[in-house]
Every structure is written in C-alpha cells, then in structure tokens.
Scaffold this motif. Sequence first.
Motif, PDB file in Angstrom:
ATOM      1  N   GLU A  71      -0.866   1.511 -25.684  1.00 42.33           N
ATOM      2  CA  GLU A  71       0.131   2.563 -25.557  1.00 42.33           C
ATOM      3  C   GLU A  71       0.004   3.277 -24.218  1.00 42.33           C
ATOM      4  O   GLU A  71       1.010   3.604 -23.578  1.00 42.33           O
ATOM      5  N   ALA A  72      -1.234   3.518 -23.782  1.00 41.30           N
ATOM      6  CA  ALA A  72      -1.447   4.189 -22.500  1.00 41.30           C
ATOM      7  C   ALA A  72      -0.809   3.404 -21.369  1.00 41.30           C
ATOM      8  O   ALA A  72      -0.116   3.958 -20.510  1.00 41.30           O
ATOM      9  N   ALA A  73      -1.025   2.100 -21.360  1.00 39.30           N
ATOM     10  CA  ALA A  73      -0.458   1.258 -20.302  1.00 39.30           C
ATOM     11  C   ALA A  73       1.064   1.279 -20.338  1.00 39.30           C
ATOM     12  O   ALA A  73       1.726   1.383 -19.295  1.00 39.30           O
ATOM     13  N   ASP A  74       1.644   1.185 -21.524  1.00 39.59           N
ATOM     14  CA  ASP A  74       3.102   1.170 -21.647  1.00 39.59           C
ATOM     15  C   ASP A  74       3.726   2.454 -21.099  1.00 39.59           C
ATOM     16  O   ASP A  74       4.711   2.414 -20.344  1.00 39.59           O
ATOM     17  N   TYR A  75       3.156   3.602 -21.469  1.00 37.07           N
ATOM     18  CA  TYR A  75       3.719   4.870 -21.005  1.00 37.07           C
ATOM     19  C   TYR A  75       3.535   5.041 -19.499  1.00 37.07           C
ATOM     20  O   TYR A  75       4.458   5.453 -18.793  1.00 37.07           O
ATOM     21  N   LEU A  76       2.357   4.718 -18.999  1.00 43.24           N
ATOM     22  CA  LEU A  76       2.106   4.908 -17.570  1.00 43.24           C
ATOM     23  C   LEU A  76       2.941   3.949 -16.720  1.00 43.24           C
ATOM     24  O   LEU A  76       3.359   4.305 -15.613  1.00 43.24           O
ATOM     25  N   LEU A  77       3.203   2.769 -17.226  1.00 48.23           N
ATOM     26  CA  LEU A  77       4.077   1.845 -16.491  1.00 48.23           C
ATOM     27  C   LEU A  77       5.480   2.420 -16.334  1.00 48.23           C
ATOM     28  O   LEU A  77       6.105   2.284 -15.270  1.00 48.23           O
ATOM     29  N   GLU A  78       5.967   3.084 -17.390  1.00 50.77           N
ATOM     30  CA  GLU A  78       7.299   3.694 -17.291  1.00 50.77           C
ATOM     31  C   GLU A  78       7.320   4.807 -16.254  1.00 50.77           C
ATOM     32  O   GLU A  78       8.271   4.935 -15.483  1.00 50.77           O
ATOM     33  N   VAL A  79       6.265   5.609 -16.233  1.00 50.55           N
ATOM     34  CA  VAL A  79       6.203   6.686 -15.254  1.00 50.55           C
ATOM     35  C   VAL A  79       6.076   6.115 -13.846  1.00 50.55           C
ATOM     36  O   VAL A  79       6.699   6.617 -12.897  1.00 50.55           O
ATOM     37  N   LEU A  80       5.297   5.046 -13.693  1.00 48.45           N
ATOM     38  CA  LEU A  80       5.089   4.447 -12.376  1.00 48.45           C
ATOM     39  C   LEU A  80       6.390   3.900 -11.795  1.00 48.45           C
ATOM     40  O   LEU A  80       6.596   3.931 -10.575  1.00 48.45           O
ATOM     41  N   LYS A  81       7.270   3.407 -12.655  1.00 53.03           N
ATOM     42  CA  LYS A  81       8.559   2.916 -12.161  1.00 53.03           C
ATOM     43  C   LYS A  81       9.344   4.028 -11.476  1.00 53.03           C
ATOM     44  O   LYS A  81      10.072   3.783 -10.510  1.00 53.03           O
ATOM     45  N   ALA A  82       9.182   5.248 -11.961  1.00 55.91           N
ATOM     46  CA  ALA A  82       9.907   6.381 -11.386  1.00 55.91           C
ATOM     47  C   ALA A  82       9.174   6.980 -10.188  1.00 55.91           C
ATOM     48  O   ALA A  82       9.773   7.707  -9.397  1.00 55.91           O
ATOM     49  N   ASP A  83       7.884   6.681 -10.055  1.00 51.71           N
ATOM     50  CA  ASP A  83       7.094   7.248  -8.961  1.00 51.71           C
ATOM     51  C   ASP A  83       6.189   6.163  -8.386  1.00 51.71           C
ATOM     52  O   ASP A  83       4.961   6.252  -8.436  1.00 51.71           O
ATOM     53  N   PRO A  84       6.774   5.104  -7.789  1.00 51.24           N
ATOM     54  CA  PRO A  84       5.993   3.928  -7.386  1.00 51.24           C
ATOM     55  C   PRO A  84       5.031   4.168  -6.225  1.00 51.24           C
ATOM     56  O   PRO A  84       4.112   3.379  -6.024  1.00 51.24           O
ATOM     57  N   SER A  85       5.210   5.256  -5.473  1.00 50.65           N
ATOM     58  CA  SER A  85       4.334   5.514  -4.331  1.00 50.65           C
ATOM     59  C   SER A  85       3.140   6.393  -4.681  1.00 50.65           C
ATOM     60  O   SER A  85       2.345   6.730  -3.804  1.00 50.65           O
ATOM     61  N   ASN A  86       3.012   6.758  -5.936  1.00 52.21           N
ATOM     62  CA  ASN A  86       1.900   7.603  -6.375  1.00 52.21           C
ATOM     63  C   ASN A  86       0.648   6.734  -6.533  1.00 52.21           C
ATOM     64  O   ASN A  86       0.490   6.015  -7.518  1.00 52.21           O
ATOM     65  N   VAL A  87      -0.255   6.797  -5.544  1.00 51.11           N
ATOM     66  CA  VAL A  87      -1.424   5.912  -5.534  1.00 51.11           C
ATOM     67  C   VAL A  87      -2.365   6.225  -6.683  1.00 51.11           C
ATOM     68  O   VAL A  87      -2.940   5.311  -7.295  1.00 51.11           O
ATOM     69  N   ASP A  88      -2.554   7.498  -7.002  1.00 48.89           N
ATOM     70  CA  ASP A  88      -3.428   7.857  -8.121  1.00 48.89           C
ATOM     71  C   ASP A  88      -2.903   7.277  -9.436  1.00 48.89           C
ATOM     72  O   ASP A  88      -3.662   6.722 -10.241  1.00 48.89           O
ATOM     73  N   LEU A  89      -1.603   7.408  -9.646  1.00 46.32           N
ATOM     74  CA  LEU A  89      -0.988   6.859 -10.855  1.00 46.32           C
ATOM     75  C   LEU A  89      -1.077   5.333 -10.859  1.00 46.32           C
ATOM     76  O   LEU A  89      -1.327   4.715 -11.896  1.00 46.32           O
ATOM     77  N   LEU A  90      -0.886   4.733  -9.686  1.00 45.27           N
ATOM     78  CA  LEU A  90      -0.985   3.280  -9.563  1.00 45.27           C
ATOM     79  C   LEU A  90      -2.376   2.805  -9.966  1.00 45.27           C
ATOM     80  O   LEU A  90      -2.525   1.843 -10.733  1.00 45.27           O
ATOM     81  N   GLY A  91      -3.411   3.492  -9.459  1.00 45.45           N
ATOM     82  CA  GLY A  91      -4.772   3.108  -9.797  1.00 45.45           C
ATOM     83  C   GLY A  91      -5.078   3.292 -11.273  1.00 45.45           C
ATOM     84  O   GLY A  91      -5.723   2.455 -11.908  1.00 45.45           O
ATOM     85  N   ARG A  92      -4.606   4.387 -11.845  1.00 39.54           N
ATOM     86  CA  ARG A  92      -4.828   4.646 -13.277  1.00 39.54           C
ATOM     87  C   ARG A  92      -4.150   3.571 -14.129  1.00 39.54           C
ATOM     88  O   ARG A  92      -4.747   3.041 -15.068  1.00 39.54           O
ATOM     89  N   THR A  93      -2.911   3.251 -13.784  1.00 39.53           N
ATOM     90  CA  THR A  93      -2.169   2.260 -14.565  1.00 39.53           C
ATOM     91  C   THR A  93      -2.804   0.882 -14.446  1.00 39.53           C
ATOM     92  O   THR A  93      -2.938   0.147 -15.436  1.00 39.53           O
TER      93      THR A  93
END
Length: 245
Positions: A71-93
């Motif tokens: 579930e964590a991966a699914d939700y964070l992937l959706e957020v990453l699509k909206a904020d693809p340049s967020n390196v911290d979010l990219l690393g977490r996902t």
Amino acid sequence: SLRRGFAYSSIGLVAAVLTCALPDRAQNAGSGSDELKMQHTRPGTAITPGASLWGKFLAGRYATDILATREAADYLLEVLKADPSNVDLLGRTFGILVSDGRVAEALPLGERLIAANPAASVAQLTLGVDALKRGDRSKAARHIAALPAGGPNILLSPLLTGWIMIAQGDANGALDLTRTNLDLAQLGLLRDLQLAFMADVGGNAQQAELAYRQVVANPARVSLKAATAYASFLTRNNRRTDALQ
C-alpha cells in the motif's frame, strides 16, 4: 547450477541490506486528521485515505510505519507522478518498491535517483545486481564501482566485483580481490565459502578444494549449504566416494 545457486544467495544478501536501508519509519500520520482517518492496522490491511495528494502522501507514510509496503508503494507512486522532481520522495518510493519485491518497477526510479544523486547507494547496488543477473557485466561493474565506501559496501562491493571478474574469466583476480578484502573485514567463514564458490565456478579445482576444506574444517560452523556445495564439487571431480562421506 552452482552459479545460479550463488546468484540466488547473493540476491538474498542484497535484499537484507536493502531492507535495512529503507527510509526511517514514519511518525504516526495522525489518525484524527480530516484528510486521513485510519485505525492502526496490521500490515496488509486496506488503507483508505482522502482523495488529495496530501492524503495519499500521509497514507503512504502511515503504511510505511506499519510495514504495509504494498500500500505504501502504491500511494507514494501516485504522489510521485504529480511531483516527479522531488528527489526525497523518489528515494522513498524506490526503497519501498524494492522492499515490497517490486524490483522491476523500482529500476526506472533507481536510474532517475542515480541521475539526481550518484551517491544513492541502494539504487547503485540494486541496478548493479540486476545488470549482473542479466549478464550485462560492464553496466554491473559501473554501478558497483560507484558505490560509496564504508558501511555494508565494504563487503558487498568486493564480492560483487569478484563475481563480475569470474564472469569475465579472471578467476585469479577475483580470488585475490575477495581474499584481500574479506581478510581486512575479518570474515573468515564467509571468505572461505566465497573463495570456494568462485574457484569452483572459475574452474580452479585446486583453489576450490583448499577453500572448501577450510570451510568444513570446523564441524561447528559447517552449514548444510556449504556441505552440499562441497559434496557437489567432489562428485563433479570424480570423487563420489569422498562426497558420500
């Protein structure tokens, strides 16, 4: 085959390292929030956040906290699509995807993460192991060489480099590299077992025999895997009687 068996063992070791390298467990995401109303549940329990990106991010953080990695991966992937340049979010996902076993999905994120931060150790390691499994030795070597010094890389880097050298036909170089680095780390049993595997796969029966004997010299530390590997080596070298002992 012995080569395939080692590959699976290596991936198990790497998976353990990757799990330890996941982002810190999140703080409680706030079960009383208007955006996110959830009960503390067991891993795998359905999580229903609000419709906003912020709600999905909080749901991803909460799912991480309770180890609900899918579930964590699914939700964070959706957020990453909206904020693809967020390196911290990219690393977490990326880390959560790997932890959930979704390595194929994680690999493109790993490429992006390395482009933004070449010191991203887990991404370098994951892509290096994937390249090694696919037989792309040059790409594997580039990723392994880029691993930062220190930490678990003291062990993983020379081991993976050694197996790349074995695949390239440089068995003697692989044995020297592995022996030197694992001696420094004072990892006698692991050193002997890896030297035995490398020499065996690399076709150096004499070195393999010496290393296998070192492994089985102390009955208290002999694992079933080590004993089976040595028996297989003896059988393949026309020493079935010795193997049965």
